[in-house]
Design an enzyme around this catalytic site. Sequence first.
Site, PDB file in Angstrom:
ATOM      1  N   ASP A  17      52.718  60.083  58.616  1.00 34.13           N
ATOM      2  CA  ASP A  17      51.660  60.677  59.435  1.00 34.13           C
ATOM      3  C   ASP A  17      50.599  61.392  58.594  1.00 34.13           C
ATOM      4  O   ASP A  17      49.815  62.183  59.109  1.00 34.13           O
ATOM      5  CB  ASP A  17      52.250  61.628  60.492  1.00 34.13           C
ATOM      6  CG  ASP A  17      53.062  62.731  59.857  1.00 34.13           C
ATOM      7  OD1 ASP A  17      53.236  62.696  58.609  1.00 34.13           O
ATOM      8  OD2 ASP A  17      53.530  63.618  60.578  1.00 34.13           O
TER       9      ASP A  17
ATOM     10  N   HIS B 144      39.318  46.894  36.914  1.00 32.93           N
ATOM     11  CA  HIS B 144      39.544  47.906  37.959  1.00 32.93           C
ATOM     12  C   HIS B 144      40.807  48.711  37.678  1.00 32.93           C
ATOM     13  O   HIS B 144      41.625  48.940  38.563  1.00 32.93           O
ATOM     14  CB  HIS B 144      39.601  47.253  39.342  1.00 32.93           C
ATOM     15  CG  HIS B 144      38.261  46.801  39.825  1.00 32.93           C
ATOM     16  ND1 HIS B 144      38.072  45.987  40.911  1.00 32.93           N
ATOM     17  CD2 HIS B 144      37.012  47.076  39.361  1.00 32.93           C
ATOM     18  CE1 HIS B 144      36.773  45.764  41.091  1.00 32.93           C
ATOM     19  NE2 HIS B 144      36.112  46.414  40.153  1.00 32.93           N
TER      20      HIS B 144
ATOM     21  N   ASP C 179      34.605  55.095  34.200  1.00 30.15           N
ATOM     22  CA  ASP C 179      33.687  54.602  35.241  1.00 30.15           C
ATOM     23  C   ASP C 179      33.927  55.506  36.443  1.00 30.15           C
ATOM     24  O   ASP C 179      34.957  55.395  37.116  1.00 30.15           O
ATOM     25  CB  ASP C 179      34.008  53.133  35.550  1.00 30.15           C
ATOM     26  CG  ASP C 179      33.052  52.512  36.569  1.00 30.15           C
ATOM     27  OD1 ASP C 179      32.342  53.271  37.276  1.00 30.15           O
ATOM     28  OD2 ASP C 179      33.029  51.276  36.676  1.00 30.15           O
TER      29      ASP C 179
ATOM     30  N   ASP D 135      27.232  56.200  40.177  1.00 28.42           N
ATOM     31  CA  ASP D 135      28.133  55.192  39.595  1.00 28.42           C
ATOM     32  C   ASP D 135      27.780  55.047  38.116  1.00 28.42           C
ATOM     33  O   ASP D 135      26.821  54.354  37.766  1.00 28.42           O
ATOM     34  CB  ASP D 135      27.958  53.862  40.352  1.00 28.42           C
ATOM     35  CG  ASP D 135      28.905  52.791  39.867  1.00 28.42           C
ATOM     36  OD1 ASP D 135      29.804  53.096  39.058  1.00 28.42           O
ATOM     37  OD2 ASP D 135      28.741  51.636  40.295  1.00 28.42           O
TER      38      ASP D 135
ATOM     39  N   HIS E 254      31.849  39.758  34.574  1.00 27.86           N
ATOM     40  CA  HIS E 254      31.335  40.296  35.836  1.00 27.86           C
ATOM     41  C   HIS E 254      29.806  40.280  35.836  1.00 27.86           C
ATOM     42  O   HIS E 254      29.174  40.013  34.810  1.00 27.86           O
ATOM     43  CB  HIS E 254      31.887  41.705  36.117  1.00 27.86           C
ATOM     44  CG  HIS E 254      31.591  42.728  35.067  1.00 27.86           C
ATOM     45  ND1 HIS E 254      30.366  43.307  34.922  1.00 27.86           N
ATOM     46  CD2 HIS E 254      32.379  43.294  34.113  1.00 27.86           C
ATOM     47  CE1 HIS E 254      30.409  44.197  33.944  1.00 27.86           C
ATOM     48  NE2 HIS E 254      31.625  44.202  33.423  1.00 27.86           N
TER      49      HIS E 254
ATOM     50  N   HIS F  72      24.780  45.995  40.977  1.00 24.24           N
ATOM     51  CA  HIS F  72      24.879  45.857  42.440  1.00 24.24           C
ATOM     52  C   HIS F  72      24.004  46.922  43.070  1.00 24.24           C
ATOM     53  O   HIS F  72      23.672  47.929  42.432  1.00 24.24           O
ATOM     54  CB  HIS F  72      26.345  46.026  42.882  1.00 24.24           C
ATOM     55  CG  HIS F  72      27.023  47.236  42.295  1.00 24.24           C
ATOM     56  ND1 HIS F  72      26.889  48.487  42.831  1.00 24.24           N
ATOM     57  CD2 HIS F  72      27.794  47.396  41.188  1.00 24.24           C
ATOM     58  CE1 HIS F  72      27.567  49.358  42.100  1.00 24.24           C
ATOM     59  NE2 HIS F  72      28.123  48.731  41.078  1.00 24.24           N
TER      60      HIS F  72
ATOM     61  N   HIS G 101      29.039  49.904  46.373  1.00 26.48           N
ATOM     62  CA  HIS G 101      28.513  48.533  46.428  1.00 26.48           C
ATOM     63  C   HIS G 101      27.747  48.482  47.744  1.00 26.48           C
ATOM     64  O   HIS G 101      28.317  48.282  48.808  1.00 26.48           O
ATOM     65  CB  HIS G 101      29.641  47.502  46.389  1.00 26.48           C
ATOM     66  CG  HIS G 101      30.331  47.469  45.052  1.00 26.48           C
ATOM     67  ND1 HIS G 101      31.420  46.699  44.781  1.00 26.48           N
ATOM     68  CD2 HIS G 101      30.074  48.144  43.894  1.00 26.48           C
ATOM     69  CE1 HIS G 101      31.796  46.880  43.524  1.00 26.48           C
ATOM     70  NE2 HIS G 101      30.996  47.758  42.965  1.00 26.48           N
TER      71      HIS G 101
ATOM     72  N   GLU H 150      25.102  47.448  34.391  1.00 32.20           N
ATOM     73  CA  GLU H 150      26.404  47.739  33.789  1.00 32.20           C
ATOM     74  C   GLU H 150      26.967  46.604  32.941  1.00 32.20           C
ATOM     75  O   GLU H 150      28.013  46.051  33.255  1.00 32.20           O
ATOM     76  CB  GLU H 150      27.400  48.132  34.872  1.00 32.20           C
ATOM     77  CG  GLU H 150      27.453  47.216  36.092  1.00 32.20           C
ATOM     78  CD  GLU H 150      28.420  47.757  37.143  1.00 32.20           C
ATOM     79  OE1 GLU H 150      29.588  47.950  36.824  1.00 32.20           O
ATOM     80  OE2 GLU H 150      27.976  47.987  38.293  1.00 32.20           O
TER      81      GLU H 150
ATOM     82  N   TYR I 213      34.415  42.791  26.619  1.00 29.47           N
ATOM     83  CA  TYR I 213      35.841  43.062  26.784  1.00 29.47           C
ATOM     84  C   TYR I 213      36.638  42.157  25.850  1.00 29.47           C
ATOM     85  O   TYR I 213      36.648  40.936  26.030  1.00 29.47           O
ATOM     86  CB  TYR I 213      36.244  42.832  28.250  1.00 29.47           C
ATOM     87  CG  TYR I 213      35.359  43.625  29.204  1.00 29.47           C
ATOM     88  CD1 TYR I 213      35.602  44.974  29.449  1.00 29.47           C
ATOM     89  CD2 TYR I 213      34.257  43.019  29.815  1.00 29.47           C
ATOM     90  CE1 TYR I 213      34.768  45.704  30.298  1.00 29.47           C
ATOM     91  CE2 TYR I 213      33.424  43.743  30.661  1.00 29.47           C
ATOM     92  CZ  TYR I 213      33.682  45.078  30.898  1.00 29.47           C
ATOM     93  OH  TYR I 213      32.861  45.792  31.727  1.00 29.47           O
TER      94      TYR I 213
ATOM     95  N   ARG J  89      31.865  49.262  28.438  1.00 29.41           N
ATOM     96  CA  ARG J  89      30.858  49.060  29.486  1.00 29.41           C
ATOM     97  C   ARG J  89      29.966  50.294  29.483  1.00 29.41           C
ATOM     98  O   ARG J  89      30.451  51.414  29.247  1.00 29.41           O
ATOM     99  CB  ARG J  89      31.534  48.877  30.852  1.00 29.41           C
ATOM    100  CG  ARG J  89      30.558  48.718  32.007  1.00 29.41           C
ATOM    101  CD  ARG J  89      31.186  48.160  33.293  1.00 29.41           C
ATOM    102  NE  ARG J  89      32.163  49.037  33.911  1.00 29.41           N
ATOM    103  CZ  ARG J  89      33.472  48.858  33.889  1.00 29.41           C
ATOM    104  NH1 ARG J  89      33.985  47.824  33.244  1.00 29.41           N
ATOM    105  NH2 ARG J  89      34.298  49.701  34.471  1.00 29.41           N
TER     106      ARG J  89
ATOM    107  N   GLU K 146      27.024  51.939  32.006  1.00 30.64           N
ATOM    108  CA  GLU K 146      26.453  51.742  33.348  1.00 30.64           C
ATOM    109  C   GLU K 146      25.536  52.888  33.740  1.00 30.64           C
ATOM    110  O   GLU K 146      25.901  54.067  33.616  1.00 30.64           O
ATOM    111  CB  GLU K 146      27.597  51.643  34.366  1.00 30.64           C
ATOM    112  CG  GLU K 146      27.115  51.532  35.806  1.00 30.64           C
ATOM    113  CD  GLU K 146      28.247  51.295  36.800  1.00 30.64           C
ATOM    114  OE1 GLU K 146      29.402  51.671  36.508  1.00 30.64           O
ATOM    115  OE2 GLU K 146      27.966  50.733  37.870  1.00 30.64           O
TER     116      GLU K 146
END
Length: 437
Positions: A44, A240, A257, A268, A347, A351, A358, A382, A386, A404, A406
């Site tokens: 709950d 991610h 990130d 972002d 990638h 965006h 996003h 970004e 890698y 990266r 960004e």
Amino acid sequence: MQITLLPPLPQSVFAKRRAKFAEQMPNNSLAILNTAPTHIRNNDAEYKYRADSSFFYLTGFVEPESVMVLEKLNNTVKYTLFLRKKDKLREIWDGKRVGLDDAKTDFNVDESHAIDDINEIMPNLIFGKKHVFARFNNDLIGWLEQAKLKQRGEGVVETITNIDSLINEMRLIKDEHEIALMKVAGEISAYGHVQAMKTVAPEMNEGRLEAEVNYAFAQYGCVPSYNSIVAGGDNANILHYVENDQPLNDGDLVLIDAGAEYQHYAGDITRTFPVNGKFSDVQKQVYNVVLKANIEAINSLKVGEHGKIHHETALKILTQGLIDLGILTGDVDKLIEEKAYTPFYMHGTGHWLGLDVHDAGRYNGDDGKPRKLQKGMVITVEPGLYFAKDNELVPEKYRGIGIRIEDDVVITDGEPLVLTGDVPKTVEEIEALMKID
Ligand code: GLY
Ligand code: MN
Ligand code: MN
């Protein structure tokens, strides 16, 4: 770093947005927009509530179990809000509710109803309307059926349009209020990254560093606009990665990130920096390729350019960089055509950014091609490289490096406006900030 916070947007801003939306509605039509449901985390215990972005965009109302209705008849628009009734007992447990009366005075609502009564009232609102704008869900199907029964099949709804397709287009072009809020979101996000750079040290856990970033956001009343990624060494090669539970090693880079959500608007930012404050020569070589891609991709964002210009720009620099690093061989254009960069850059380069990280808005026009950039669009840039530990396509010295960089950028009539410039990104600036005196 001086960050000036802003007051919440006045209700007049939301009223203007509703009016602009309603201009697109024909007479004899109804628009229905529900907010986000609550979500159970386990048993709950609920996740902290966050209103639906489009619902917030048009109402400024943040309570769960709310539905906005706009009714257009004879060129007049009526705003009805379904919301939770005042309830003394529930308010003791769950917090204050605006209630039906204050919704009218504080939120410019023409008519308010208890959400518990929506299934009775909505078919009457639909009754006789020719056009409905809504989200396709089971509630809508039930209301339409009820309205049809009431009308005995006469003069039933003729068109049903996905309401998001209209709101998303509005949200894509940010107004001056939104840009002002996003500037602050960018500043607070930058502050979080600066604090992380100042705090990190070898052996610190990624989770401890995540807490530092999130704490910096909380100092300005913000939560992260998405799950922060704090990835040491090879973990940066998991795009991610959100476990954030490993120790940070001396000699490794750490990729963060993370962005702050300020008054519902997302920041972002990604920065990648050395855990011990000093880039190795090899790390620097790779870093400077990504940095160049970031800077040139940002500079390519001009009104009238097509919406993939930053990706194309970044691909050229990254691919040339991969050649210079001795990872790819051949002609840049041909390598790009063959997508030879894919094992190291998998990638897109950005965006839309706004109420959602996003954000809403189509990327392609009706012709299927990337749409042209317009003033007021906000986009992330970004690029990354890698080189996973097990990637045998790269010389051993590069393996385990993931980078990266960004930033958040507003398209203007002139130069692109970077919202996230308060956090360093050159090797020299980062090392200077991290230097322990
Ligand atoms: N933080 C999510 C993204 O950069 O797309
Ligand atoms: Mn992003
Ligand atoms: Mn990001």
